[in-house]
Motif scaffolding. Structure first.
Motif, PDB file in Angstrom:
ATOM      1  N   UNK B 169       0.989  -1.174  -0.110  1.00 15.80           N
ATOM      2  CA  UNK B 169       0.012  -0.436   0.218  1.00 15.80           C
ATOM      3  C   UNK B 169       0.659   1.061  -0.093  1.00 15.80           C
ATOM      4  N   UNK B 170       1.775   0.826   0.316  1.00 14.63           N
ATOM      5  CA  UNK B 170       2.944   2.690   0.486  1.00 14.63           C
ATOM      6  C   UNK B 170       2.806   2.736  -0.802  1.00 14.63           C
ATOM      7  N   UNK B 172       1.709   1.923  -3.346  1.00 14.77           N
ATOM      8  CA  UNK B 172       0.548   2.506  -4.389  1.00 14.77           C
ATOM      9  C   UNK B 172       0.079   4.073  -3.601  1.00 14.77           C
ATOM     10  N   UNK B 173       0.156   4.013  -2.491  1.00 14.31           N
ATOM     11  CA  UNK B 173      -0.338   5.746  -1.743  1.00 14.31           C
ATOM     12  C   UNK B 173       0.848   6.504  -2.492  1.00 14.31           C
ATOM     13  N   UNK B 174       1.898   5.969  -2.311  1.00 16.05           N
ATOM     14  CA  UNK B 174       2.726   7.108  -3.134  1.00 16.05           C
ATOM     15  C   UNK B 174       2.278   7.361  -4.595  1.00 16.05           C
ATOM     16  N   UNK B 175       2.478   6.287  -5.187  1.00 17.29           N
ATOM     17  CA  UNK B 175       1.391   6.116  -6.576  1.00 17.29           C
ATOM     18  C   UNK B 175      -0.077   7.828  -7.338  1.00 17.29           C
ATOM     19  N   UNK B 176      -0.218   7.086  -6.087  1.00 16.40           N
ATOM     20  CA  UNK B 176      -2.174   8.005  -5.772  1.00 16.40           C
ATOM     21  C   UNK B 176      -1.977   9.517  -5.755  1.00 16.40           C
ATOM     22  N   UNK B 177      -0.401   9.582  -5.135  1.00 20.37           N
ATOM     23  CA  UNK B 177      -0.371  11.055  -4.228  1.00 20.37           C
ATOM     24  C   UNK B 177       0.894  11.320  -5.589  1.00 20.37           C
ATOM     25  N   UNK B 178       0.922  11.093  -6.217  1.00 27.40           N
ATOM     26  CA  UNK B 178       1.680  11.395  -7.963  1.00 27.40           C
ATOM     27  C   UNK B 178       3.147  10.759  -7.887  1.00 27.40           C
ATOM     28  N   UNK B 179       3.235  10.111  -7.524  1.00 26.27           N
ATOM     29  CA  UNK B 179       4.852   9.763  -8.003  1.00 26.27           C
ATOM     30  C   UNK B 179       4.764   8.598  -9.173  1.00 26.27           C
ATOM     31  N   UNK B 180       5.858   8.767  -9.746  1.00 28.09           N
ATOM     32  CA  UNK B 180       5.911   7.495 -10.262  1.00 28.09           C
ATOM     33  C   UNK B 180       6.441   6.372 -10.355  1.00 28.09           C
ATOM     34  N   UNK B 183       9.378   7.338  -8.634  1.00 27.21           N
ATOM     35  CA  UNK B 183      10.289   7.659  -6.867  1.00 27.21           C
ATOM     36  C   UNK B 183       8.957   6.925  -6.466  1.00 27.21           C
ATOM     37  N   UNK B 187      11.204   6.796  -3.169  1.00 30.98           N
ATOM     38  CA  UNK B 187      11.471   7.915  -1.908  1.00 30.98           C
ATOM     39  C   UNK B 187      10.100   6.997  -0.912  1.00 30.98           C
ATOM     40  N   UNK B 188       9.016   5.957  -1.094  1.00 31.54           N
ATOM     41  CA  UNK B 188       8.303   5.322  -0.101  1.00 31.54           C
ATOM     42  C   UNK B 188       9.547   3.609  -0.147  1.00 31.54           C
TER      43      UNK B 188
END
Lengths: 422, 280
Positions: B169-170, B172-180, B183, B187-188
């Motif tokens: 989820x971390x 996926x959360x980052x991807x939803x938050x706008x990360x490639x 990234x 970052x996660x």
């Protein structure tokens, strides 16, 4: 702020199993939609398809009228709150909330980020915890950080994946009302997945009930409760759930285990020609006959029954009546129970009685049954034969109007408080 | 209640002391030997009667200096390079194994396991012939490549277990938050995986550092001979003098980095081995 349109969405896994099957929903701007159903019904999959974490096998997903099927999650501008919060353990609360802002490089200056995050923290009462790591926070605080990460950016819609299921009951109630108020205040389109029907009923403008990947009914909570489209929805919504009694129709009289029930002409017509039908009776349709006022008594029927036991809850009490259905009906009830994720459905009627009732288990008592709102179901197809679509639509329309009013009121309030000097 | 708790503690202390004695006695014995004069080696006493640093002198600045210091350089260089390559490859491999569903995933894991339990000694002879033919014999790459076969499997296994623990989820959360995807990974996932990668690196380093069989079979000169192999080539001051003292001193010196690493990073090593390092 955006509308989301799901057109015949299908999700098929490698083995050909359709987790989501032909689901179409129109979500209006600012609407709070709940996806509910037993585990494995595809509600989470559907949500993840909207946000872009699951591929769409077929069908179209539109956000604000634009097709986004092939867009990556980051290009859809949606915010999601995960069940386990998905906070970054190595970052402080501040950095967790600031994470989406920092990713949008060059869009925000450091000062802007600081302001946005502290504002979000203030609304969520996290100001004192900004420098702490998520590991040191309580469940409710973590939940709020996850929400903070969602509200800090101007997302087009919020998606919630069972956000409260890891909290204890008391906190859940509190967070539920916070989410509801926040949604109204921000007026942001929200899709919320849950298996908890209290959450579904209290939060949703409209609730979509799913079973095995198929959308059963989408309507306001009241319409679902009062005009369910089939056995599954009727049994799933409401707690304790609706009682289903096998009955045979003779003229205008339904012969059931709890005595003969006189039904109106049109209901009888709807059920005509079926050998056996299922009568759906909510527990609160029953009452201790001795406590029913005379003028109400004629609106229903009375019958004698022996309660096995009663449960007194303070504001009301539940009574239980056993009945013995024939094997065919028992089979049907069991398969219904399996679909709803419950254990074997016991051939038992649950009745809600007034807390003052003196009826006790083991004794025969006279009960009154309000037959006005009862429904008749086809045991083979599960369809509700007596559903009044018009009345249902009216209920949902009512909910829509109420939502529009609430949002505009919330915006006015916001505007007036913003106008005042702080 | 209280008595039984004291009894339990005493039992534990006794067991700990026994284990410590068992584990540390050889080390202390070698240390004592390293301070003995050559004449004293057969005296039968545990501690030297007069402490001397002559053995250390001999290997660090004396006659055995060339043999020891060059091998020390080889050992450090080869072990570090082998570790680095193993960890980089294993990180990518383990991430793929933990996150992606691709055909042959099981095969990779079982192959890694099979390689790691394959007896080293049985491939040394063919490897010796092959290396001589293609010119890798007695070179650094000639050792780094076989060391990878030792370090990669365990690195892949530990890291795969480590990555599996990091909630998906971390990312996926980052991807939803706008990360490639990249990234989200950087970052996660990387910050969370860092302790695991580090632990794996230490374990891989130990394995490469401690190897003897490849070291002695695939090298012939100071060009690539690592310490464990070099120890076997120590000679005394004269051919009648036993080199045991010098060997002991060298053994102590090469143990020091390992002991330091373990002391500094024992928490990470334990958590890496038990795979409980990430808390959500």
């Amino acid at each position: 702020m955006a509308s989301i349109t799901l057109q015949n969405l299908v999700k098929q896994y490698g083995d050909g199993f359709p987790a989501v099957n032909d689901v179409s929903i129109d979500i209006e701007d600012g609407e709070f939609i709940i996806l509910v159903g037993p585990s494995g019904c595809g509600k989470s999959t559907l949500l993840r398809m909207i946000v872009g974490l699951e591929d769409i096998t077929s069908g179209d997903l539109l956000i604000d009228g634009k097709r986004v099927n092939e867009k990556a999650p980051r290009d859809r501008n949606l915010a999601m709150v995960f069940q386990n919060y998905a906070l970054y353990p190595h970052l402080t609360v501040f950095e967790n909330i600031a994470f989406p802002l920092r990713l949008a490089k060059g869009k925000h200056t450091d000062d802007e980020i600081r302001k946005l995050v502290t504002d979000a923290a203030k609304t969520l009462e996290l100001t004192d915890h900004l420098e702490r790591k998520p590991g040191n926070l309580s469940g409710g605080q973590r939940q709020r950080v996850a929400m903070g990460r969602a509200i800090v950016r101007q997302a087009d819609a919020f998606l919630f994946d069972e956000p409260l299921s890891n909290l204890d009951a008391k906190l859940r109630g509190q967070m539920r009302s916070e989410i509801s108020q926040m949604q109204r205040r921000l007026g942001v389109t929200s899709v919320y997945v849950t298996h908890d029907q209290t959450e579904a009923m209290t939060l949703g403008d409209r609730v979509a009930v799913l079973k095995k990947g198929v959308l059963q009914q989408i309507a306001s909570p009241r319409e679902l409760y009062e005009q369910p489209v089939n056995l599954f929805v009727a049994g799933f919504i409401g707690s304790p759930s609706m009682n289903f009694l096998p009955a045979t129709l003779e003229g205008n009289v339904l012969k059931t285990a709890v005595g003969d029930i006189q039904v109106t002409e049109d209901k009888a017509r709807a059920a005509a020609g079926k050998k056996v039908v299922l009568v759906g009776l909510r527990p609160e349709f029953f009452e201790d006959a001795s406590l029913v006022e005379e003028h109400k008594k004629d609106l229903g029927s009375t019958f004698m029954a022996e309660l096995t036991h009663t449960e007194w809850l303070g504001n009301e009490q539940y009574g239980y009546i056993n009945f013995d259905p024939d094997p065919e009906v028992r089979e049907l009830l069991n398969s219904l129970a399996a679909e709803m994720d419950a254990d074997e459905l016991r051939p038992q009627i649950v009745v809600t009685l007034d807390a003052a009732s003196r009826i006790r288990g083991g004794r025969s008592a006279e009960l009154w049954l309000d037959t006005r709102k009862m429904h008749i179901f086809d045991p083979e197809t599960g369809d509700n034969l007596t559903r009044d679509a018009e009345a249902g639509a009216a209920l949902t329309q009512e909910a829509n109007t109420a939502r529009a009013e609430e949002i505009s009121e919330a915006r006015e309030r916001e505007a007036s408080t913003a106008g005042q000097p702080a | 209640m209280k008595a039984s708790r004291t009894k339990e503690r005493v039992t534990w202390i006794i067991i700990s002391v026994l284990v410590l004695l068992y584990a540390l006695f050889p080390v202390v014995s070698i240390m004592a030997t390293s301070f003995k004069l050559p004449s004293e080696l057969t005296s039968g006493k545990f501690l030297p009667s007069s402490w001397t640093g002559s053995n250390y002198e001999q290997i660090l600045v004396g006659s055995a200096q060339d043999l020891f210091l060059s091998s020390l350089r080889n050992s450090i260089g080869i072990a570090l390079i082998a570790t680095f390559i193993a960890v980089v490859l294993a990180t990518l491999c383990a991430y793929a194994i933990a996150r992606l569903d691709f055909p042959g995933k099981k095969v990779i894991l079982t192959t890694a396991l099979a390689v790691s339990i394959f007896p080293v000694i049985s491939i040394v002879t063919p490897l010796f012939n092959l290396w001589r033919n293609i010119g890798l014999y007695d070179t650094w790459p000639g050792l780094i490549i076989p060391y990878l076969s030792l370090t990669l499997p365990i690195s892949i296994w530990t890291l795969a277990a480590f990555f599996r623990q990091i909630p998906w989820e971390l990312e996926q959360a980052a991807q939803v938050d706008g990360a490639t995807t990249w990234q989200a990974f950087r970052k996660a996932i990387v910050p969370l995986a860092a302790p695991g990668v580090f632990t794996t690196a230490i374990i891989a380093f130990f394995i490469a550092w401690n190897d003897f069989v490849y070291g002695i079979s695939l090298t012939s000169t100071e060009a690539a001979r690592p310490v464990p192999a070099a120890l076997a080539f120590f000679t005394g001051a004269s051919q009648f003098e036993s080199p045991v003292g010098a060997i002991s001193a060298a053994a102590i010196i090469v143990t020091i980095p390992i002991v330091l690493l373990v002391l500094l990073f024992q928490r990470q090593i334990v958590s890496g081995l038990t795979q409980g390092a990430v808390k959500g």
